[in-house]
Design an enzyme around this catalytic site. Structure first.
Site, mmCIF file in Angstrom:
data_model
loop_
_atom_site.group_PDB
_atom_site.id
_atom_site.type_symbol
_atom_site.label_atom_id
_atom_site.label_comp_id
_atom_site.label_asym_id
_atom_site.label_seq_id
_atom_site.Cartn_x
_atom_site.Cartn_y
_atom_site.Cartn_z
ATOM 1 N N GLU B 49 0.830 -1.212 0.000
ATOM 2 C CA GLU B 49 0.000 0.000 0.000
ATOM 3 C C GLU B 49 0.864 1.262 0.000
ATOM 4 O O GLU B 49 0.626 2.192 -0.765
ATOM 5 C CB GLU B 49 -0.931 0.017 1.217
ATOM 6 C CG GLU B 49 -1.994 -1.076 1.248
ATOM 7 C CD GLU B 49 -2.979 -0.992 0.087
ATOM 8 O OE1 GLU B 49 -3.046 0.047 -0.590
ATOM 9 O OE2 GLU B 49 -3.684 -1.982 -0.142
ATOM 10 N N ASN B 53 1.218 3.814 -3.165
ATOM 11 C CA ASN B 53 0.855 5.228 -3.038
ATOM 12 C C ASN B 53 1.957 6.130 -3.586
ATOM 13 O O ASN B 53 1.678 7.106 -4.299
ATOM 14 C CB ASN B 53 0.577 5.584 -1.576
ATOM 15 C CG ASN B 53 -0.846 5.259 -1.170
ATOM 16 O OD1 ASN B 53 -1.660 4.862 -1.994
ATOM 17 N ND2 ASN B 53 -1.142 5.424 0.103
ATOM 18 N N ARG B 110 -8.977 4.055 -7.841
ATOM 19 C CA ARG B 110 -8.453 3.888 -6.478
ATOM 20 C C ARG B 110 -9.655 3.895 -5.539
ATOM 21 O O ARG B 110 -10.676 4.542 -5.831
ATOM 22 C CB ARG B 110 -7.493 5.020 -6.082
ATOM 23 C CG ARG B 110 -6.341 5.295 -7.029
ATOM 24 C CD ARG B 110 -5.566 4.092 -7.483
ATOM 25 N NE ARG B 110 -5.097 3.202 -6.438
ATOM 26 C CZ ARG B 110 -4.360 2.115 -6.675
ATOM 27 N NH1 ARG B 110 -4.034 1.774 -7.913
ATOM 28 N NH2 ARG B 110 -3.972 1.350 -5.690
#
Ligand SMILES: Nc1ncnc2c1ncn2[C@@H]1O[C@H](COP(=O)(O)OP(=O)(O)OP(=O)(O)O)[C@@H](O)[C@H]1O
Ligand SMILES: [Mg+2]
Lengths: 111, 147
Positions: B49, B53, B110
């Protein structure tokens, strides 16, 4: 990542194994979407048997495909038994938006 | 003070093919303290994650610049600390960004769950960000190591 597309009647069957992240979601999305535009296809089955990893990128990919099949009057089905993957699907609320099946024959019954 | 066993630092370009690479590196690095399988899975997810990002958001408004992601790990007898740093656009409002389902990139599919997953799958998460300078995400995971 392992990826395989097949068709049964109105169903597009998408088998994904290995690790599903942002990198592979981009690839998969581009393979699935043109197939969803081809009649008589209007339902989708995701077979995650053999999927060992998924992060939030998979949530977005699933939600996007769900939106497409709903727009063409179909439905979406999910086969998944991996604990880690299920946890992510449940946390995000995606799990309950899909019909849950135990295998492909149950998913495409009557196709 | 916990005894530091090992540390590593690496830098790679913000390319999506490095997401799997970063997960594997962290998992391999943590092997030294023999973590439980499910806890290692959680760590891999959290790292994925954070790195994703940095790759997806940090440099989305730039082209050709020095688009790097730095990954640092420090290993203790039962704990791993991970810092993921980018030198991109930063986050205006970190508190808002951390809220479940908050995303600035719905058009890229997203879902706004990244920070929530990092927080849930680790023991501590700190986010430090300066608009125009970049973002630092600190993660700490405590393992119930085999005895
Ligand atoms: N490294 C970063 N640089 C700049 N902005 C970031 C960074 N990380 C997160 N953000 C911002 O914080 C928001 C929330 O991040 P989060 O990971 O929770 O969700 P997401 O990435 O949008 O969606 P998902 O992770 O579910 O795919 C992002 O939409 C983005 O605006
Ligand atoms: Mg994210």
């Amino acid at each position: 990542m392992k990826f395989e597309l097949s068709k049964a009647g109105t169903y597009l069957i998408v088998r994904i194994g290995g690790e599903l992240d942002h990198h592979y979601c981009d690839i998969i999305r581009n393979r699935i979407d043109p197939e969803l535009m081809e009649p008589p296809i209007r339902n989708i089955v995701f077979d995650f048997t053999g999927l060992t990893f998924m992060d939030s990128s998979g949530i977005g990919m699933l939600m996007g495909r769900l939106r497409i099949v709903q727009a063409i009057g179909g439905n979406a089905c999910l086969i998944c038994d991996n604990k880690n993957v299920l946890r992510i699907l449940e946390m995000s609320g995606v799990a309950r938006l899909f019909n849950r099946c135990k295998d492909i024959s149950e998913a495409v019954r009557g196709a | 003070m916990m005894k530091e066993l090992n540390r590593m630092c690496m830098e790679f370009p913000a390319k999506s093919c490095n997401e799997g690479f970063a997960r594997s590196v962290v998992a391999a690095f943590a092997t030294q303290i023999d973590p439980r399988f499910d806890e290692l899975s959680d760590l891999r997810t959290a790292v994925s994650e954070g790195v994703t990002n940095a790759i997806v958001h940090a440099y989305s408004d730039q082209t050709g610049e020095r688009q790097l992601v730095r990954l640092e790990c420090v290993l203790y007898p039962d704990t791993i600390e991970i810092t993921i740093t980018d030198f991109g656009k930063g986050i205006e409002d970190v508190q808002q960004a951390r809220e479940p389902l908050y995303t600035t990139a719905p058009e890229m599919e997203r879902s706004g769950m990244g920070f929530t997953i990092m927080e849930t799958f680790t023991d501590d998460m700190f986010v430090e960000s300066k608009p125009g300078q970049g973002t630092k995400v600190f993660l700490r995971k405590v393992f119930s190591v085999h005895k």
